[in-house]
Write an enzyme that holds these catalytic residues in place. Sequence first.
Site, mmCIF file in Angstrom:
data_model
loop_
_atom_site.group_PDB
_atom_site.id
_atom_site.type_symbol
_atom_site.label_atom_id
_atom_site.label_comp_id
_atom_site.label_asym_id
_atom_site.label_seq_id
_atom_site.Cartn_x
_atom_site.Cartn_y
_atom_site.Cartn_z
ATOM 1 N N VAL A 126 -1.678 4.985 -6.477
ATOM 2 C CA VAL A 126 -1.498 3.695 -5.815
ATOM 3 C C VAL A 126 -0.413 3.778 -4.748
ATOM 4 C CG1 VAL A 126 -0.755 1.303 -6.164
ATOM 5 C CG2 VAL A 126 -2.383 2.351 -7.744
ATOM 6 N N GLU A 127 0.655 4.486 -5.033
ATOM 7 C CA GLU A 127 1.780 4.554 -4.096
ATOM 8 C C GLU A 127 1.425 5.324 -2.818
ATOM 9 O OE1 GLU A 127 4.505 2.939 -4.062
ATOM 10 O OE2 GLU A 127 4.932 2.365 -6.118
#
Length: 187
Positions: free
Chosen positions: A60-61
């Site tokens: 996600v990051e």
Amino acid sequence: MSWLRKKRVLLMLFLGFTAILFLSTNWMSLFYPIHYKNEIRKHSITYEMDPFLVAAIIRVETNFKTGRESRKGALGLMQLMPDTAKWALEKAKLPDVSLDELKEEPSANIELGTWYLSSLSRQFEGNRTAVIAAYNAGPGKVQRWLDDGDWDGTEGSVKDIPFGETRHYVQRVIYYYNQYTEIYSEF
């Protein structure tokens, strides 16, 4: 006649490829790869964290891309804020790492991020959903939400997280976590 034969051959190749793809036990891993598995595994064991959670947060990051820096200044694969990184390095008693190394070096970033997740896990008594929220919004904000009754910290009530960015972040991390745990039998 040869045109029809070519179509049949192409159709057979397509069907064969499709069958192999779908009958393969791990075909979904093509869509949900996990990079830096050795580093994630090593540091997850060291800091007693679920490696699938670490992988989902990295996905996600930064989608496993090194050298990233956010508009807010978060660095590397796990998007650690410089102040958080300095605090974590001091608390974890890890060898001092420069911010450039933290941004570019996957293993150092994963180690520090995994240590920080472990720290959050202890603070929130293993509540994975609260840990994910705290990783994004900060532990102080999440603790206030819990104390004030704005959010109960459960996965089922993620929609009640008061801050939209964190709500969306938690939903995405949980989605990838679930995908990884369904696709991969072990890390």
